[in-house]
Design a protein around this motif. Sequence first.
Motif, mmCIF file in Angstrom:
data_model
loop_
_atom_site.group_PDB
_atom_site.id
_atom_site.type_symbol
_atom_site.label_atom_id
_atom_site.label_comp_id
_atom_site.label_asym_id
_atom_site.label_seq_id
_atom_site.Cartn_x
_atom_site.Cartn_y
_atom_site.Cartn_z
ATOM 1 N N GLY A 129 0.715 -0.995 -0.074
ATOM 2 C CA GLY A 129 0.028 -0.040 0.172
ATOM 3 C C GLY A 129 0.758 1.305 0.019
ATOM 4 O O GLY A 129 2.052 1.097 -0.411
ATOM 5 N N LEU A 130 0.286 2.401 0.611
ATOM 6 C CA LEU A 130 0.827 3.712 0.395
ATOM 7 C C LEU A 130 1.567 3.944 1.963
ATOM 8 O O LEU A 130 0.809 3.756 2.834
ATOM 9 C CB LEU A 130 -0.127 4.806 0.111
ATOM 10 C CG LEU A 130 -0.567 4.625 -1.437
ATOM 11 C CD1 LEU A 130 -1.648 5.888 -1.502
ATOM 12 C CD2 LEU A 130 0.577 4.774 -2.188
ATOM 13 N N PHE A 131 2.734 4.235 1.835
ATOM 14 C CA PHE A 131 3.594 4.454 2.899
ATOM 15 C C PHE A 131 4.132 5.826 2.917
ATOM 16 O O PHE A 131 4.771 6.113 1.988
ATOM 17 C CB PHE A 131 4.809 3.376 3.009
ATOM 18 C CG PHE A 131 4.393 2.019 3.354
ATOM 19 C CD1 PHE A 131 4.772 1.558 4.329
ATOM 20 C CD2 PHE A 131 3.860 1.284 2.313
ATOM 21 C CE1 PHE A 131 4.686 0.205 4.795
ATOM 22 C CE2 PHE A 131 3.647 0.000 2.651
ATOM 23 C CZ PHE A 131 3.874 -0.720 3.942
ATOM 24 N N GLN A 132 4.267 6.487 4.321
ATOM 25 C CA GLN A 132 4.998 7.765 4.386
ATOM 26 C C GLN A 132 6.407 7.471 4.287
ATOM 27 O O GLN A 132 6.856 6.721 5.118
ATOM 28 C CB GLN A 132 4.557 8.682 5.616
ATOM 29 C CG GLN A 132 3.014 8.943 5.434
ATOM 30 C CD GLN A 132 2.701 9.544 7.136
ATOM 31 O OE1 GLN A 132 3.387 10.385 7.551
ATOM 32 N NE2 GLN A 132 1.581 9.018 7.355
ATOM 33 N N GLN A 133 7.077 8.105 3.208
ATOM 34 C CA GLN A 133 8.612 7.752 3.256
ATOM 35 C C GLN A 133 9.279 9.056 2.863
ATOM 36 O O GLN A 133 8.908 10.200 2.651
ATOM 37 C CB GLN A 133 8.888 6.871 2.278
ATOM 38 C CG GLN A 133 8.093 5.602 2.102
ATOM 39 C CD GLN A 133 8.643 4.685 1.396
ATOM 40 O OE1 GLN A 133 9.903 4.210 1.569
ATOM 41 N NE2 GLN A 133 8.056 4.217 0.351
ATOM 42 N N THR A 134 10.464 9.076 3.581
ATOM 43 C CA THR A 134 11.389 10.010 3.296
ATOM 44 C C THR A 134 12.410 9.536 2.180
ATOM 45 O O THR A 134 13.126 8.616 2.197
ATOM 46 C CB THR A 134 12.145 10.578 4.469
ATOM 47 O OG1 THR A 134 11.262 10.973 5.544
ATOM 48 C CG2 THR A 134 13.133 11.724 4.245
ATOM 49 N N LEU A 150 4.195 3.610 -2.919
ATOM 50 C CA LEU A 150 3.996 2.382 -2.797
ATOM 51 C C LEU A 150 4.930 1.498 -2.108
ATOM 52 O O LEU A 150 6.286 1.846 -2.620
ATOM 53 C CB LEU A 150 3.617 1.773 -4.209
ATOM 54 C CG LEU A 150 3.050 0.239 -4.205
ATOM 55 C CD1 LEU A 150 2.004 0.069 -3.571
ATOM 56 C CD2 LEU A 150 3.311 -0.296 -5.833
ATOM 57 N N SER A 151 4.908 0.516 -1.115
ATOM 58 C CA SER A 151 5.786 -0.136 -0.566
ATOM 59 C C SER A 151 5.203 -1.306 -0.065
ATOM 60 O O SER A 151 4.123 -1.719 -0.362
ATOM 61 C CB SER A 151 6.677 0.477 0.342
ATOM 62 O OG SER A 151 7.821 -0.130 0.849
ATOM 63 N N VAL A 152 6.185 -1.933 0.768
ATOM 64 C CA VAL A 152 5.626 -3.226 1.363
ATOM 65 C C VAL A 152 6.038 -3.492 2.707
ATOM 66 O O VAL A 152 7.292 -3.276 3.107
ATOM 67 C CB VAL A 152 6.163 -4.590 0.339
ATOM 68 C CG1 VAL A 152 7.536 -4.609 0.425
ATOM 69 C CG2 VAL A 152 5.422 -5.853 1.037
ATOM 70 N N ALA A 153 5.344 -4.067 3.742
ATOM 71 C CA ALA A 153 5.894 -4.493 4.901
ATOM 72 C C ALA A 153 5.336 -5.905 5.268
ATOM 73 O O ALA A 153 4.347 -6.436 5.067
ATOM 74 C CB ALA A 153 5.154 -3.370 5.908
ATOM 75 N N LEU A 154 6.328 -6.457 5.986
ATOM 76 C CA LEU A 154 6.033 -7.565 6.579
ATOM 77 C C LEU A 154 5.161 -7.605 7.705
ATOM 78 O O LEU A 154 5.498 -6.701 8.591
ATOM 79 C CB LEU A 154 7.325 -8.553 6.981
ATOM 80 C CG LEU A 154 7.226 -10.025 7.754
ATOM 81 C CD1 LEU A 154 6.764 -10.857 6.975
ATOM 82 C CD2 LEU A 154 8.731 -10.141 8.374
ATOM 83 N N LEU A 155 4.233 -8.303 7.806
ATOM 84 C CA LEU A 155 3.334 -8.248 9.137
ATOM 85 C C LEU A 155 3.932 -9.018 10.189
ATOM 86 O O LEU A 155 4.389 -10.092 10.198
ATOM 87 C CB LEU A 155 1.886 -9.028 8.682
ATOM 88 C CG LEU A 155 0.739 -8.861 10.065
ATOM 89 C CD1 LEU A 155 0.427 -7.387 10.230
ATOM 90 C CD2 LEU A 155 -0.341 -9.535 9.704
ATOM 91 N N HIS A 156 4.016 -8.382 11.286
ATOM 92 C CA HIS A 156 4.627 -8.948 12.694
ATOM 93 C C HIS A 156 4.019 -10.299 12.819
ATOM 94 O O HIS A 156 2.683 -10.448 12.830
ATOM 95 C CB HIS A 156 4.558 -8.044 13.795
ATOM 96 C CG HIS A 156 5.379 -8.265 14.988
ATOM 97 N ND1 HIS A 156 5.349 -9.255 15.664
ATOM 98 C CD2 HIS A 156 6.343 -7.278 15.523
ATOM 99 C CE1 HIS A 156 6.240 -9.220 16.772
ATOM 100 N NE2 HIS A 156 6.708 -8.041 16.452
ATOM 101 N N ASP A 157 4.912 -11.069 13.367
ATOM 102 C CA ASP A 157 4.051 -12.566 13.572
ATOM 103 C C ASP A 157 2.982 -12.529 15.006
ATOM 104 O O ASP A 157 2.232 -13.417 14.852
ATOM 105 C CB ASP A 157 5.395 -13.783 13.986
ATOM 106 C CG ASP A 157 6.216 -13.267 15.058
ATOM 107 O OD1 ASP A 157 6.091 -12.282 15.540
ATOM 108 O OD2 ASP A 157 7.209 -14.100 15.185
ATOM 109 N N HIS A 158 3.136 -11.547 15.819
ATOM 110 C CA HIS A 158 2.320 -11.475 16.944
ATOM 111 C C HIS A 158 0.827 -11.304 16.301
ATOM 112 O O HIS A 158 -0.038 -11.282 17.263
ATOM 113 C CB HIS A 158 2.738 -10.424 17.646
ATOM 114 C CG HIS A 158 4.046 -10.795 18.536
ATOM 115 N ND1 HIS A 158 4.417 -10.180 19.599
ATOM 116 C CD2 HIS A 158 4.693 -12.108 18.683
ATOM 117 C CE1 HIS A 158 5.560 -10.990 20.008
ATOM 118 N NE2 HIS A 158 5.586 -11.993 19.517
ATOM 119 N N ASP A 159 1.066 -10.620 14.881
ATOM 120 C CA ASP A 159 -0.451 -10.140 14.477
ATOM 121 C C ASP A 159 -1.226 -11.324 13.545
ATOM 122 O O ASP A 159 -2.193 -10.755 13.123
ATOM 123 C CB ASP A 159 -0.327 -8.981 13.978
ATOM 124 C CG ASP A 159 0.044 -7.758 14.899
ATOM 125 O OD1 ASP A 159 -0.312 -7.772 15.976
ATOM 126 O OD2 ASP A 159 0.732 -6.680 14.532
#
Length: 209
Positions: A129-134, A150-159
């Motif tokens: 999705g859309l991420f705030q980035q510098t 646009l970027s990507v994030a691994l979902l934390h395993d606790h979630d």
Amino acid sequence: MDWCLMDEQVLRSLIKWPNVPHCFGWLVLDRRGQWRMRDEFSQANQLAGNVIRHTTLNEYISRNYAHDSLGRYFFQNGPQRVFITLDATPFIARIIPSASGPELLTQCGTEIKPQGVLSDEKGNIYITGLFQQTFSDQVDSAVFTKTESLSVALLHDHDLDLFSEQSQVNEDACSFRGFWQWKGNQLPIEPIHSRELAHRFNFIKAPSE
């Protein structure tokens, strides 16, 4: 947490000392969104390194986290650019409860505007999705631009359990597809191989000189 474009003291130091050598291999973003310091022994023996526990330092790194046009992520430490080794992706996502409903945030405390979900061959879940980035200007390294891209994030395993409760998945021998319910929207879940992530989302996991 408020997102600052860059600490003012960092920008001043860049102007004063523009040619400080870059640093590689010493800082890691792990799969749980923790910053880790890897000394020479850790690097030589491919060890995970030590988790940085100091709250103020963690916040300082997060505020001054950026990337360049090559897809290298780094922490701007005064005049020095400390390039970051990524265990997984440039961001790690957390589902955080709040009074107004759950929020989807990065390890830097910034909001993710999700557009879809990917699942790899090991069952890891990635939020796209859309991420705030510098972003660092390649002509003038003292110029930084705040973008939503646009970027990507691994979902934390606790979630993962909470994610599963909100999802409908159809799995067979050849595919892993379905939908994730997020704030009234059905976002598609699609398969991907983990080795495709860096190319698709333009990031370098282990920057080097």
